[in-house]
Scaffold this active site. Structure first.
Site, PDB file in Angstrom:
ATOM      1  N   THR A  40       0.821  -1.204   0.000  1.00  0.00           N
ATOM      2  CA  THR A  40       0.000   0.000   0.000  1.00  0.00           C
ATOM      3  C   THR A  40       0.855   1.254   0.000  1.00  0.00           C
ATOM      4  OG1 THR A  40      -1.580   1.269   1.367  1.00  0.00           O
ATOM      5  CG2 THR A  40      -0.079  -0.186   2.519  1.00  0.00           C
ATOM      6  N   ASP A  41       0.285   2.354  -0.485  1.00  0.00           N
ATOM      7  CA  ASP A  41       0.989   3.633  -0.406  1.00  0.00           C
ATOM      8  C   ASP A  41       0.982   4.206   1.001  1.00  0.00           C
ATOM      9  OD1 ASP A  41      -1.689   4.337  -0.286  1.00  0.00           O
ATOM     10  OD2 ASP A  41      -1.593   5.847  -1.870  1.00  0.00           O
ATOM     11  N   GLU A  42       0.187   3.623   1.900  1.00  0.00           N
ATOM     12  CA  GLU A  42       0.114   4.158   3.265  1.00  0.00           C
ATOM     13  C   GLU A  42       1.421   3.981   4.028  1.00  0.00           C
ATOM     14  OE1 GLU A  42      -3.489   3.527   5.484  1.00  0.00           O
ATOM     15  OE2 GLU A  42      -4.605   3.019   3.665  1.00  0.00           O
ATOM     16  N   TYR A  77      -1.976  -0.416  10.969  1.00  0.00           N
ATOM     17  CA  TYR A  77      -2.070  -1.102   9.677  1.00  0.00           C
ATOM     18  C   TYR A  77      -0.868  -0.786   8.799  1.00  0.00           C
ATOM     19  CZ  TYR A  77      -3.172  -1.560   4.731  1.00  0.00           C
ATOM     20  OH  TYR A  77      -3.096  -1.835   3.388  1.00  0.00           O
ATOM     21  N   LYS A 118       2.236  -3.198   7.368  1.00  0.00           N
ATOM     22  CA  LYS A 118       2.546  -3.389   5.947  1.00  0.00           C
ATOM     23  C   LYS A 118       3.978  -2.941   5.637  1.00  0.00           C
ATOM     24  CE  LYS A 118       0.434  -4.677   2.975  1.00  0.00           C
ATOM     25  NZ  LYS A 118       0.314  -6.053   2.411  1.00  0.00           N
TER      26      LYS A 118
END
Length: 352
Positions: free
Chosen positions: A133-135, A159, A163
């Protein structure tokens, strides 16, 4: 190509499975432990294919994974299994660490053990594709340039931290053991079969039912939206041509504020299913923001578009219309979820 894919009954994973069976000649083994967010209906249309297999296995179960590798003999792994809802990670981070960190480690070790048994040509051709993810990159301010493959990591939620940890493990197994891994990071996905806890399906379903439409803060947070079928196509291209040690940032260049997204859903639904009580924007309610809410995510997908020969086919307007029409046409699926698994309650209100 024989692909062992984890999380194939989830939102993005099922889109990849459907694309593999529907648009390629590859075979896929769908490995999913069937958590609350998994639905067998998402792959029902392709489940009868002789190129599709399913195994209900948790990625933290090393011996079970080893058996799958021995029996299926994959040419590639696509790792999508993950706990992915930020609000749930605020309420209960433990399962995110177990699945996203421990599960990724366990899968990497099972893959490495199998990979070492291959002949030299098969080892060289093998790929471990980790979908992220870009998060993991943190948050952007309004005028900041988009994320790229070289943006430093700065995760802000349980989260995204889990990741980020899994991304680092994948890259470490490449550098330390030579396992041919690579990573893709993506923006927010939306589309069909999206579990109703996420923004777009939640707002769409609430709007269909005439319920309040909760918007965090002032609705100014920005996300870059990618239609899930476009993402699935990019991921399959990546496993076909991706290079070990690489990173590919995948996005659609479709940034919208959360309030813009909600208003668009209202407008499209007002057209497709008029509400006698009036325009659905009347249902919008601004609610207390969630803890640590990142302001903006956006990706510059130039590298991925060039290297993978891919570009998103849907703009946000066409993608959201397809999505809303799908939810109108598939009430039985989400009504069943609303009655048994997730009623639409707010998550992620843990105190700092």
């Amino acid at each position: 190509m024989r692909i062992l894919l984890t999380g194939g009954c989830g939102f993005i994973g099922s889109a990849v499975v459907r694309h593999i069976i529907g648009a390629t000649e590859h075979s896929v083994l769908n490995v999913d432990c069937m958590t609350y967010a998994a639905s067998p209906e998402t792959v029902a249309a392709v489940a009868s294919s002789d190129r599709y297999q399913f195994a209900q296995v948790n990625i933290t179960d090393g011996p079970a994974l080893a058996k799958l590798f021995e029996e299926f003999r994959p040419d590639a792994v696509m790792h999508l299994a993950a706990e992915s809802h930020v609000d749930r990670s605020i309420d209960g981070p433990g399962v995110f660490i177990q699945t996203n960190v421990v599960g990724t480690y366990t899968l990497l070790e099972a893959t490495r053990t199998y990979w070492q048994t291959l002949d030299e040509a098969a080892r060289k051709a093998f790929r471990f594709h980790h979908i992220s993810t870009d998060e993991v990159f943190g948050a952007l301010e309004l005028d900041d340039p988009p994320f790229t493959e070289t943006t430093p990591y700065d995760p802000r939620s349980p989260y995204s931290a889990s990741k980020a940890s899994s991304d680092h493990l994948v890259r470490a197994w490449y550098h330390t053991y030579g396992l041919p891994t690579f990573v893709t990071n993506t923006t927010n996905n939306y589309g069909i079969w999206h579990f109703p806890e996420k923004l777009i399906p939640l707002v769409t379903i609430n709007a269909i039912e005439g319920k309040e439409l909760p918007v965090y803060g002032k609705g100014e947070n920005v996300r870059d939206w990618l239609f899930v079928e476009d993402h699935a196509e990019a991921l399959v291209k990546a496993v076909e041509v991706g290079k070990p040690g690489e990173t590919y940032a995948i996005g659609a260049r479709q940034p919208r504020t959360n309030l813009e997204v909600v208003k668009t859903i209202c407008s499209v639904l007002d057209e497709l299913l008029p509400d006698p009580a009036g325009p659905r924007e009347r249902l919008i309610r601004f609610v207390t923001d969630r803890p640590g809410h990142d302001f903006k995510y956006e990706i510059d997908a130039t590298h991925a578009e060039t290297e993978l020969g891919w570009k998103a086919r849907h703009n946000f307007e066409s993608g959201i219309r397809r999505t809303i029409q799908w939810y109108l046409d598939n009430r039985d699926w989400w009504e069943s979820i609303r009655s048994r698994r997730y009623t639409g309650e707010r998550l992620g209100q843990a105190k700092k």
